[in-house]
Each structure stands twice: as C-alpha cells, then as structure tokens.
Design an enzyme around this catalytic site. Sequence first.
Site, PDB file in Angstrom:
ATOM      1  N   CYS A   1       0.892  -1.942   0.714  1.00 45.33           N
ATOM      2  CA  CYS A   1      -0.285   0.134   0.087  1.00 45.33           C
ATOM      3  C   CYS A   1       1.404   1.042  -0.317  1.00 45.33           C
ATOM      4  O   CYS A   1       0.467   1.965  -0.228  1.00 45.33           O
ATOM      5  CB  CYS A   1      -0.819   0.105   1.266  1.00 45.33           C
ATOM      6  SG  CYS A   1      -0.334  -0.250   2.963  1.00 45.33           S
TER       7      CYS A   1
ATOM      8  N   LYS B   1      -5.750  -8.807  11.304  1.00 41.39           N
ATOM      9  CA  LYS B   1      -6.176  -7.982  10.802  1.00 41.39           C
ATOM     10  C   LYS B   1      -7.477  -7.511  10.673  1.00 41.39           C
ATOM     11  O   LYS B   1      -7.607  -7.965   9.399  1.00 41.39           O
ATOM     12  CB  LYS B   1      -4.884  -7.721   9.590  1.00 41.39           C
ATOM     13  CG  LYS B   1      -5.222  -5.705   8.990  1.00 41.39           C
ATOM     14  CD  LYS B   1      -3.396  -5.427   8.786  1.00 41.39           C
ATOM     15  CE  LYS B   1      -3.330  -4.309   7.608  1.00 41.39           C
ATOM     16  NZ  LYS B   1      -2.623  -4.193   6.886  1.00 41.39           N
TER      17      LYS B   1
ATOM     18  N   LYS C   1      -4.284  -7.471  14.966  1.00 37.13           N
ATOM     19  CA  LYS C   1      -4.526  -6.009  14.766  1.00 37.13           C
ATOM     20  C   LYS C   1      -5.538  -5.626  14.272  1.00 37.13           C
ATOM     21  O   LYS C   1      -5.804  -6.557  14.466  1.00 37.13           O
ATOM     22  CB  LYS C   1      -3.405  -5.831  13.704  1.00 37.13           C
ATOM     23  CG  LYS C   1      -3.117  -4.040  13.368  1.00 37.13           C
ATOM     24  CD  LYS C   1      -2.507  -4.292  11.818  1.00 37.13           C
ATOM     25  CE  LYS C   1      -2.685  -2.855  12.299  1.00 37.13           C
ATOM     26  NZ  LYS C   1      -1.452  -2.804  10.144  1.00 37.13           N
TER      27      LYS C   1
ATOM     28  N   TYR D   1       4.584   2.818  18.928  1.00 36.89           N
ATOM     29  CA  TYR D   1       5.363   3.771  18.983  1.00 36.89           C
ATOM     30  C   TYR D   1       5.100   4.271  20.400  1.00 36.89           C
ATOM     31  O   TYR D   1       5.903   5.374  20.369  1.00 36.89           O
ATOM     32  CB  TYR D   1       4.114   4.909  18.059  1.00 36.89           C
ATOM     33  CG  TYR D   1       3.582   4.148  16.804  1.00 36.89           C
ATOM     34  CD1 TYR D   1       3.875   4.297  15.895  1.00 36.89           C
ATOM     35  CD2 TYR D   1       2.399   3.581  16.567  1.00 36.89           C
ATOM     36  CE1 TYR D   1       3.632   3.817  14.789  1.00 36.89           C
ATOM     37  CE2 TYR D   1       2.039   2.872  15.615  1.00 36.89           C
ATOM     38  CZ  TYR D   1       3.012   2.744  14.872  1.00 36.89           C
ATOM     39  OH  TYR D   1       1.760   2.531  13.877  1.00 36.89           O
TER      40      TYR D   1
END
Length: 331
Positions: free
Chosen positions: A126, A200, A253, A318
């Site tokens: 992507c 996912k 996820k 993150y």
Amino acid sequence: MSEKGLTGFARFRRRRRSEALRGLTAETRLSASDFIYPMFVTGGAGLRRPIDPMPGCYQLSVDEAVKEAGKAHGAGVPAVLLFGLPASKDDLGTSAMDPDEAVQRAVGEIKSSMPELCVITDVCLCEYTSHGHCGALTAEGEVDNDATLPLLAGAALSHARAGADAVAPSAMMDGQVASIRASLDGAGFHSTAILGYSAKYASAFYGPFRTAADSAPSFGDRRGYQMQPANRSEAMGEIAADVEEGADMVMVKPALAYLDVIAEAKRRFDVPVAAYNVSGEYSMLHAAAANGWIDGRRAVLEVLTSIKRAGADAIITYSACDASRWLAGES
Ligand code: PBG
C-alpha cells in the site's frame, strides 16, 4: 485459611497498601523486552519530519532511522519494525522490492551498526502502489489475491537479502505466508522468520498511520481483504492458516478493541502472539493528554499492561521508547 477473617469478608485491600505489596502481587509485568518499535523510513538525509497526528513520531531518512533505532536499543527495546516511503509508486508497487529503497538500506545499516537489535520489516504494497491498495488490481479495480502473492514474496525476499531478521506480511492476501516462505527458502533464507499479520481488521484506527506512511487508498477501502470487526472465530481460522503456512509468530491488530481476540489466540495457539497497538490508539491518548483530559503516561502504561494481560507476548507500539524509559523510572 481463606482471606476471610473474623469480619467474615475478604480483605483484598491488604495486598494493595503499598507500592511494594502491589509490586509483589502484580500478575502482569510490563517490560521494555515486550516491545517492538515501529518506524517510518524515507529517502534523503538528515530528515526528521514530524507526523502531525502522531506527536513524537517522525518520517526518518535512513541515517536518522539508524539513530532512532539506537535510541530504542539503548532503552532496552529488542526489536524495530520498519515501514517505507518510497521514491516512486506504480500500479504494482514494484519499488517495494527495490534493494536501494529506504527500508532495504535502513535494514542494512541498522543491522551493521546494531547486529543484536532484531529488525522486522512490514511487507505490504500500500505504501508502494499509486492507488494505495495492498495489492495488484484486476481490470475491475478489485485487489487480485493471486497476482499479489509474487509481489509480496519479492518484497520479502529483498528485505531478507538486506539482512532482516523477520518479515511481517500485512497485506491480508490469502496464501501470503506460504508464498513468502517458499520464496525465502528457495533463496536459502531458511532462518528469516515470518511474523504474520494474521488477524488484521479493517479498522478506523489506522487513520493516522495512513498519513504517516502516505498509504491511504485512493478509492474504496480495505474491507474486501481485511477482516470485519464483528468476527472472532474467523480470526482463529486466519491464525490457524498462517501457522499452517509457516508463520513463526502471529499478530492481532489493532489491539485495544480486540483484546478478546488476543486472549483467545493465546489460549488456542502454541506460537507467540504479537499485538499491534496501532496509530489511532496512540493518537487518541496523545490528543486527550495534550488537552489535559487524561494523564498520558499512566494511560499509555495502563493500555500496554492490558494488552499484555490479554495474552500478547510482544506489543508493537509507538510508545515503546517512552514506556521503556518510564518503566526504568526515568521521565
Ligand atoms: C499496511 C499496514 C497498515 C498498518 C500497518 N501495516 C495500514 C493499513 O492496513 O491500512 C497500520 C498500523 C497503524 O495504524 O499503526 N497494510
């Protein structure tokens, strides 16, 4: 003897009276060694471009990515996960397998300066396709599963050649793990591991990531290939298929809205289960904290603890560097 005393009721509070007692009786212990730190790598040099919706995250040129990986490594984080922003895009995302692209170069440089840091690469198209979908398109504009497999296998092989310890296919194409395993083995990369993004979901929580990775689809959405949020049994089927095809680790996820899926995956499978604490989950906490509505540090650690408590063996986040510092008692 039960916890009941003369009063006839249990006194759970005895175990909560001090930091020491709470530490002693904690059932879940978060540590820097649980984390995988995602990074966005781009061309150029000396670049550290802030990502608006993700305060504290940057698009990094390769030299800066090496420094950032060093920061994670120094904080005790055992692994990084690399995403690439290529110099050029086309219909098939062919730059995904270019050995001179940012991710491949970053893998090489990080591994040569920090061989003990585990480097994992995201394998998807992507970021590399002009239309922003995760695979090649049919004439009708649908993502073509089988035509995408060799493209993903080629990208994964180029990451393995660059020295990646593990590749993580996230395109949600059926058979992607098998086709990547075959291509890695065929080229002698028997030791390169596969972390399957097995379950996912087509999630609204990827929004900030698509800004960060410049990977939003130019038309339609990803619901034709990513899972629908309503399904849990199907996630078990997806994971079983990835394990069968040779995945060494699997992933659920996003994490927060799918803690039940993480818990069931951990119960059902004998492979390590990773969970991805995705961009939208990060952005929400940071936005609320920036407004003074929540204590950001406590909220981040609470969320990460909940993901581990649910059963995740590794957490992609993150917040990896921040949380590791906080857990070490630094500010
Ligand atoms: C690539 C990919 C995505 C994420 C990881 N790999 C985006 C998507 O599927 O649109 C999302 C990560 C995040 O939101 O932090 N397919």
